[in-house]
Each structure stands twice: as structure tokens, then as C-alpha cells.
Design a protein around this motif. Structure first.
Motif, PDB file in Angstrom:
ATOM      1  N   HIS A 272      -8.608   5.249   1.929  1.00  0.00           N
ATOM      2  CA  HIS A 272      -8.573   4.545   0.653  1.00  0.00           C
ATOM      3  C   HIS A 272      -9.117   5.366  -0.044  1.00  0.00           C
ATOM      4  CE1 HIS A 272     -12.740   4.475   3.087  1.00  0.00           C
ATOM      5  NE2 HIS A 272     -13.110   5.372   1.959  1.00  0.00           N
ATOM      6  N   ARG A 273      -9.653   6.579  -0.236  1.00  0.00           N
ATOM      7  CA  ARG A 273     -10.050   7.436  -1.281  1.00  0.00           C
ATOM      8  C   ARG A 273      -8.977   7.700  -2.168  1.00  0.00           C
ATOM      9  NH1 ARG A 273     -14.958   9.846  -1.258  1.00  0.00           N
ATOM     10  NH2 ARG A 273     -14.124  10.877  -3.079  1.00  0.00           N
ATOM     11  N   ASP A 274      -7.488   7.903  -2.019  1.00  0.00           N
ATOM     12  CA  ASP A 274      -6.631   8.129  -3.034  1.00  0.00           C
ATOM     13  C   ASP A 274      -6.593   7.030  -4.057  1.00  0.00           C
ATOM     14  OD1 ASP A 274      -4.256  10.040  -4.078  1.00  0.00           O
ATOM     15  OD2 ASP A 274      -3.352   8.228  -3.322  1.00  0.00           O
ATOM     16  N   PHE A 275      -6.770   6.047  -3.300  1.00  0.00           N
ATOM     17  CA  PHE A 275      -6.358   4.737  -4.288  1.00  0.00           C
ATOM     18  C   PHE A 275      -7.614   4.457  -5.054  1.00  0.00           C
ATOM     19  CE2 PHE A 275      -7.442   0.163  -4.674  1.00  0.00           C
ATOM     20  CZ  PHE A 275      -6.045  -0.118  -5.400  1.00  0.00           C
ATOM     21  N   LEU A 276      -8.879   4.478  -4.426  1.00  0.00           N
ATOM     22  CA  LEU A 276      -9.847   4.425  -5.459  1.00  0.00           C
ATOM     23  C   LEU A 276     -10.303   5.483  -6.300  1.00  0.00           C
ATOM     24  CD1 LEU A 276     -12.399   2.864  -2.609  1.00  0.00           C
ATOM     25  CD2 LEU A 276     -11.179   1.428  -4.426  1.00  0.00           C
TER      26      LEU A 276
END
Length: 248
Positions: A20-24
Motif C-alpha cells: 500500500h505504500r506506493d499508492f498512499l
């Protein structure tokens, strides 16, 4: 200055990159939400963003400029009772070594600009489908579904109307307009999707994603924050409380 997650990962041979880090962090430009997601993912698998943050995430997924640019007042997170105990009531170390460990409470300041409100779902309220069935994954980020967000916002709006809270009524109506537009976009995407080509939004993470979501990469994040007001243990039936889950 290192983020809490970077500090926890310092000295390791290879940092674990959560899906989820890349998206957020990169798509949405919200490294604070990425760090907050890491905190919850390290403590519990049963959690999801709700409220205006969830609406903003859906907006990025559906390319709705209005929802993408919506500015949440805080971050509301839904979890179960175990998640609430782990995140909110377990003492964590303070950034000041002279201060004793303390619990965060269900309302706490995560960064200088991000306040967090944690809500515990109830298993006994049959009027709502519950945390597990109402959660969808957008780029491996758990959020409440648009339909569930609409239900919560409608309940919050009815509460505001019954109390003649004009400002809250206006906010609720504005939120519902955006959510209903998101529902239209989501329904249009579903109707155009051909079987086998588009992954269903409500599909649960793959085994590897689930392992990453549940594998801890954070130590005790700093609990050094202004004293939070006494926390609340809400369930979905508590719309008579002073603040309802959908009232941000």
C-alpha cells in the motif's frame, strides 16, 4: 528526520516494502497515511480507512477530481476490538526517554498535521454487515466500500438533522453528493468490465499481500503527543454518541 517506520527499519539489510505504500505515498502524496497504515498493518489484519480519507482513496481509484482533492479533517480508522486494544490501549514508548510509556487512546495525534480517530466495530450489531464484508482493497489498502460509506454518512446526517446541527448537516450533504458520484463511477466501471479482465475491487489480498500486511515492520511508534481526550469505544449502533463514525 526519519519517519517512525524508517526508524524501525534502520539497520535492516532490506526494508520490507508494503504494497500500500506506493499508492498512499506516491500516488496520493500522503506519506503520513502510509505510515499510519503500516502501524495498523503491523498490529492487526482487521482494519480499514473510513470517512473522508476512504472517500479520497476511492476518488484516486476512480479518478474523481472532487474526491481526490477532498481534504480530510482527520483520519478515521475502523478496526475490531483486538485492534483497538493493540493500537489504542497498549502502552507505547515515548519519544522522551524521561517520560513513561503511555497508551495512545482512541483519538491521538499521529503527526503534527494528522489526527487519528479509531472506531471499534461491533460483532453484535446486525444492522451493518461488519468490518470484514464491508472492506474492499484499493492497491492493497483496506478501505470501507462506497456503499458502506454512504450508509454511515446517511446515518450521521440523520443524527445531525435531529440535533439541528446546521454545519454538520451541510458537511454531510456535501459528502453524500461526492459519495453518490463515486458510486456512479464505480457502477459504470463494473458494467464496462469484461469478465476475467478486471480484478474485482472487493477481492481480498493475495497470500503474499496478506503476509506483507500482517508482517510487523514497526516497533513502538512514538506516543509523544498532546494529551488526547478520553477515548471512546463505539460500535455501529452508537449514532446517538456525540460524534458518529461518519461525521468527519
Amino acid at each position: 528526520m526519519q519517519t517512525p517506520v524508517a526508524s524501525a527499519q534502520a539497520g535492516t539489510s532490506r526494508a520490507i516494502i508494503r504494497p500500500h505504500r506506493d499508492f498512499l505515498e506516491n500516488t496520493m502524496g500522503r506519506s503520513d497515511l502510509a505510515d499510519l497504515a503500516d502501524l495498523f498493518a503491523a498490529e492487526t489484519q482487521q482494519w480499514a480507512f473510513i470517512g473522508s480519507v476512504a472517500m479520497q482513496i476511492h476518488g484516486h481509484d476512480l479518478n474523481s477530481e472532487t474526491a481526490k482533492n477532498w481534504q480530510p479533517g482527520d483520519a478515521d480508522v475502523l478496526t475490531n476490538e483486538n485492534g483497538l486494544l493493540s493500537i489504542c490501549e497498549k502502552p507505547v514508548a515515548s519519544a522522551n526517554p524521561d517520560e513513561p510509556a503511555k497508551s495512545r487512546g482512541t483519538t491521538f495525534k499521529f503527526t503534527e498535521t494528522l489526527n487519528v480517530d479509531v472506531v471499534a466495530a461491533s460483532r453484535t450489531d446486525n444492522r451493518f454487515r461488519g468490518l470484514e464484508t464491508d472492506t474492499v482493497y484499493i492497491k492493497s489498502t483496506p478501505v470501507l466500500s462506497i456503499a458502506a460509506l454512504i450508509r454511515l454518512k446517511e446515518s450521521a446526517l440523520r443524527f445531525a438533522q435531529s440535533n439541528n446541527a446546521s454545519d454538520a448537516v451541510k458537511r454531510g450533504e456535501d459528502n453524500l453528493k461526492v459519495l453518490n458520484k463515486l458510486k456512479e463511477l464505480s457502477d459504470a466501471r463494473t458494467s464496462k468490465a469484461s469478465p476475467g479482465n478486471v480484478q474485482a475491487q472487493s477481492e481480498t489480498p493475495s497470500g503474499s499481500d496478506a503476509a506483507l500486511l500482517s508482517s510487523p515492520t514497526t516497533d513502538n511508534l512514538s506516543a509523544d503527543r498532546p494529551s488526547a481526550r478520553k477515548g471512546r469505544r463505539l460500535n455501529f449502533s452508537c449514532f446517538s454518541a456525540q460524534k458518529s463514525p461518519g461525521s468527519d
